[in-house]
Scaffold this active site. Structure first.
Site, PDB file in Angstrom:
ATOM      1  N   CYS A   1      34.280 -64.138  21.425  1.00  0.00           N
ATOM      2  CA  CYS A   1      34.137 -63.784  22.841  1.00  0.00           C
ATOM      3  C   CYS A   1      32.655 -63.727  23.248  1.00  0.00           C
ATOM      4  CB  CYS A   1      34.878 -62.491  23.163  1.00  0.00           C
ATOM      5  SG  CYS A   1      35.200 -62.274  24.938  1.00  0.00           S
TER       6      CYS A   1
ATOM      7  N   HIS B   1      40.115 -63.559  21.395  1.00  0.00           N
ATOM      8  CA  HIS B   1      39.996 -62.456  20.432  1.00  0.00           C
ATOM      9  C   HIS B   1      41.059 -62.598  19.352  1.00  0.00           C
ATOM     10  CE1 HIS B   1      36.985 -59.724  22.207  1.00  0.00           C
ATOM     11  NE2 HIS B   1      37.403 -60.172  23.381  1.00  0.00           N
TER      12      HIS B   1
ATOM     13  N   GLU C   1      41.118 -61.343  16.567  1.00  0.00           N
ATOM     14  CA  GLU C   1      41.247 -60.069  15.844  1.00  0.00           C
ATOM     15  C   GLU C   1      42.108 -59.051  16.589  1.00  0.00           C
ATOM     16  OE1 GLU C   1      37.825 -59.061  18.643  1.00  0.00           O
ATOM     17  OE2 GLU C   1      38.854 -60.838  17.833  1.00  0.00           O
TER      18      GLU C   1
END
Length: 241
Positions: free
Chosen positions: A96, A186, A188
């Site tokens: 990001c 993202h 994660e």
């Protein structure tokens, strides 16, 4: 192997309590047995010393609520560090804000997205060249990922290769040589983290309209391809492509 996480955002109370902070979120996705991982809270001025960066095999740059085209003191210091790491041919994975600041460090342009905020789970398309790069991983041609950004890469130097795009964002993923990769989404994040961000940050800070938040929440039934992203990101960072 040893890796460093360059944390560019403050931990939310929710993420702190459930995952031990964003560092814990990244460990969940990237860490494997026998490795050493450290965190540097660069947004607070905590940077690795020049004398210690050589011991690291790679670094991960997190997301941030700051603009990658800003000139805050820590952002300028981060750009200096990234140039050093690039000269040392260190593996760098940007997520990001990290994706955008890497593009800036390489000479690209980052600015507000013309189409506004992108928040939610989005399908991105892998290019034919990326399918060859990731051929040993048996990746599908499209991957879903959580997005939460209103800035994007507008231009990249010609030597930087775009690996993926979406109907919302032209540069969803890029690679420079074999040691730098950026991901706009993202990988994660799980949906619970996004829901918390929408309620506790985006709405509370009046960054998005409530009607948009309601629309996003209604579409969060689809889970992102977290396992595929884990395989892709770990393989890149650890030189297994």
């Amino acid at each position: 192997m040893r890796f460093g996480v360059l944390q560019c955002a403050e931990d939310t109370d929710y993420v702190k309590k459930k995952y031990g902070g964003y560092f814990g979120v990244f460990l969940r996705m990237l860490a494997e047995e026998g490795e050493f991982w450290d965190v540097f809270r660069v947004a607070d001025g905590d940077f690795p010393d020049d004398g210690e960066i050589g011991v690291y095999d790679g670094f991960v740059i997190t997301g941030s609520c700051k603009d990658a085209y800003g000139d805050d003191a820590w952002i300028c210091e981060l750009l200096t560090l990234l140039n050093k790491l690039q000269l040392m041919n260190k593996k760098i994975l940007g997520i990001c804000f990290g994706h955008q600041i890497l593009a800036r460090a390489l000479g690209g342009k980052v600015a507000r997205a013309e189409s506004g905020w992108d928040v939610g789970v989005r399908s991105i398309n892998l290019s034919s060249s990326s399918m060859k790069i990731f051929s040993n991983l048996e990746m599908p041609k499209t991957l879903s990922v959580i997005e939460c950004h209103r800035d994007e890469i507008h231009d990249l130097p010609c030597e930087v290769e775009v690996l993926a795009w979406s109907d919302k964002t032209r540069v969803e993923m890029f690679r420079y040589r074999d040691n730098i990769m950026g991901v706009q989404g993202h990988p994660e994040y799980s949906t619970d983290i996004l829901k918390q961000l929408i309620n506790d940050r985006l709405l509370q800070c009046n960054l998005i309209e409530e009607s948009y938040a309601v629309e996003i929440m209604s579409k969060l039934e689809m889970d992102p391809d977290m396992e595929s992203w884990k395989k892709l990101c770990t393989s890149f960072l650890k030189g297994r492509l």
